[in-house]
Design a protein around this motif. Structure first.
Motif, short mmCIF file in Angstrom:
data_model
loop_
_atom_site.label_atom_id
_atom_site.label_comp_id
_atom_site.label_asym_id
_atom_site.label_seq_id
_atom_site.Cartn_x
_atom_site.Cartn_y
_atom_site.Cartn_z
N THR A 6 37.21 40.03 50.17
CA THR A 6 37.65 41.43 50.24
C THR A 6 38.86 41.67 49.35
N THR A 7 39.80 40.75 49.41
CA THR A 7 41.01 40.88 48.58
C THR A 7 40.65 40.83 47.10
N ALA A 8 39.77 39.90 46.72
CA ALA A 8 39.35 39.78 45.32
C ALA A 8 38.65 41.05 44.86
N ALA A 9 37.81 41.61 45.73
CA ALA A 9 37.07 42.84 45.38
C ALA A 9 38.04 44.01 45.18
N LEU A 10 39.03 44.10 46.06
CA LEU A 10 40.01 45.19 45.94
C LEU A 10 40.83 45.05 44.67
N VAL A 11 41.22 43.81 44.34
CA VAL A 11 41.96 43.58 43.11
C VAL A 11 41.09 43.92 41.90
N GLY A 12 39.81 43.55 41.98
CA GLY A 12 38.88 43.88 40.90
C GLY A 12 38.72 45.37 40.75
N PHE A 13 38.66 46.09 41.87
CA PHE A 13 38.54 47.56 41.83
C PHE A 13 39.76 48.16 41.15
N GLY A 14 40.94 47.70 41.53
CA GLY A 14 42.17 48.23 40.94
C GLY A 14 42.28 47.89 39.46
N GLY A 58 31.36 38.88 31.37
CA GLY A 58 32.73 38.38 31.35
C GLY A 58 32.99 37.42 32.50
N VAL A 59 32.52 37.77 33.70
CA VAL A 59 32.73 36.92 34.87
C VAL A 59 31.99 35.59 34.72
N SER A 60 30.84 35.62 34.05
CA SER A 60 30.05 34.39 33.88
C SER A 60 30.60 33.48 32.78
N GLY A 61 31.63 33.96 32.04
CA GLY A 61 32.28 33.12 31.05
C GLY A 61 31.85 33.34 29.62
N VAL A 62 31.13 34.42 29.35
CA VAL A 62 30.68 34.70 27.99
C VAL A 62 31.84 35.07 27.07
N GLY A 63 32.98 35.44 27.64
CA GLY A 63 34.13 35.82 26.84
C GLY A 63 34.52 34.76 25.82
N ALA A 64 34.30 33.51 26.18
CA ALA A 64 34.64 32.42 25.25
C ALA A 64 33.78 32.49 24.00
N VAL A 65 32.54 32.91 24.16
CA VAL A 65 31.64 33.04 23.01
C VAL A 65 32.11 34.17 22.09
N VAL A 66 32.51 35.29 22.70
CA VAL A 66 33.00 36.43 21.91
C VAL A 66 34.27 36.04 21.15
N SER A 141 38.62 37.11 32.06
CA SER A 141 39.70 36.12 32.19
C SER A 141 40.43 36.26 33.52
N VAL A 142 40.65 37.51 33.97
CA VAL A 142 41.31 37.72 35.26
C VAL A 142 40.41 37.24 36.39
N ALA A 143 39.10 37.49 36.26
CA ALA A 143 38.16 37.04 37.28
C ALA A 143 38.18 35.52 37.41
N ALA A 144 38.33 34.83 36.29
CA ALA A 144 38.34 33.36 36.31
C ALA A 144 39.49 32.83 37.16
N ASP A 145 40.58 33.58 37.22
CA ASP A 145 41.73 33.16 38.02
C ASP A 145 41.43 33.18 39.53
N HIS A 146 40.36 33.88 39.90
CA HIS A 146 40.01 33.98 41.33
C HIS A 146 39.02 32.90 41.76
N GLY A 147 38.71 31.99 40.83
CA GLY A 147 37.86 30.86 41.18
C GLY A 147 36.55 31.24 41.82
N SER A 148 36.31 30.74 43.03
CA SER A 148 35.04 30.98 43.72
C SER A 148 34.86 32.44 44.14
N GLN A 149 35.94 33.22 44.09
CA GLN A 149 35.88 34.63 44.47
C GLN A 149 35.71 35.54 43.24
N ARG A 150 35.43 34.93 42.09
CA ARG A 150 35.38 35.72 40.85
C ARG A 150 34.27 36.77 40.87
#
Length: 207
Positions: A6-14, A58-66, A141-150
């Motif tokens: 829930t916290t991760a989702a709220l941070v993602g929303f913001g 982005g959450v799945s890590g494709v950002g590295a390819v870009v 990249s921000v999602a990656a910081d949330h680990g399993s909650q990304r």
């Protein structure tokens, strides 16, 4: 959904809202379509679904390819910058030469103009490298910081996008009374023209 998700989702929303709400070419286009009440559902769906796809990448890590292929963003920037400037020039032309019955243009919508709105929205979305930077790279990249909650974070960002574009597209009709006169449409088109040309120029200058 547990507390961490829930916290991760709220941070993602913001985080999603903080990036999406900023005035830009896409928002200006959605606003104009919303005021006209023309192809609003299609435009909102295109914007929200496109963001959802890019955020998922982005959450799945494709950002590295870009990041590893900067030439791709250069090509997109050239095409997008040119497109936005051309659209801005057309909007400026409407300011100088208003379309007949511009204030009633929503009632005069046709299938052809609906297709044009859809194609324009797709170009606004996918030819703007800032979209990739904000969704794939930054949110990823921000999602990656949330680990399993990304993925919960990503879901929150997707919900923010859907909420914003739905509110902008359908809430804009509240301005229709204010824009009942052609002169008011000229002001709106002037703002759209300035936004598009500025964004297009910034894209080209940054390449």
């Amino acid at each position: 959904m547990n507390h961490g998700m829930t916290t991760a989702a709220l941070v993602g929303f913001g985080t999603g809202l903080s990036l999406i709400v900023a005035i830009g070419a896409q928002n200006a286009f959605v606003l104009r379509q919303g005021v006209r009440r023309h192809a609003v559902l299609a435009v909102v769906v295109i914007c929200a679904v496109s963001d959802a796809v890019l955020i998922a990448l982005g959450v799945s890590g494709v950002g590295a390819v870009v990041t590893a292929w900067p030439a791709a963003l250069t090509v997109v920037g050239l095409a997008g910058g040119g497109f936005l400037i051309c659209y801005g020039v057309l909007a400026a032309r409407r300011v100088l030469r208003p379309e007949p019955g511009a204030a009633l243009s929503a009632q005069g919508a046709t299938a052809g103009s609906a297709r044009k709105a859809v194609l324009t929205c797709l170009a606004m979305t996918w030819l703007n490298p800032h979209v990739y930077l904000d969704t794939v790279l930054l949110i990823g990249s921000v999602a990656a910081d949330h680990g399993s909650q990304r993925w919960a974070f990503g879901a929150g960002a997707v919900l923010a996008s859907l909420t914003w574009f739905t509110t902008l597209g359908y809430g804009a009709r509240l301005l229709s009374g204010l824009l009942a006169r052609p002169a008011a449409w000229r002001v709106l088109d002037g703002l759209v023209a300035a936004t598009m040309v500025t964004m297009g120029g910034m894209l080209l200058a940054g390449i």
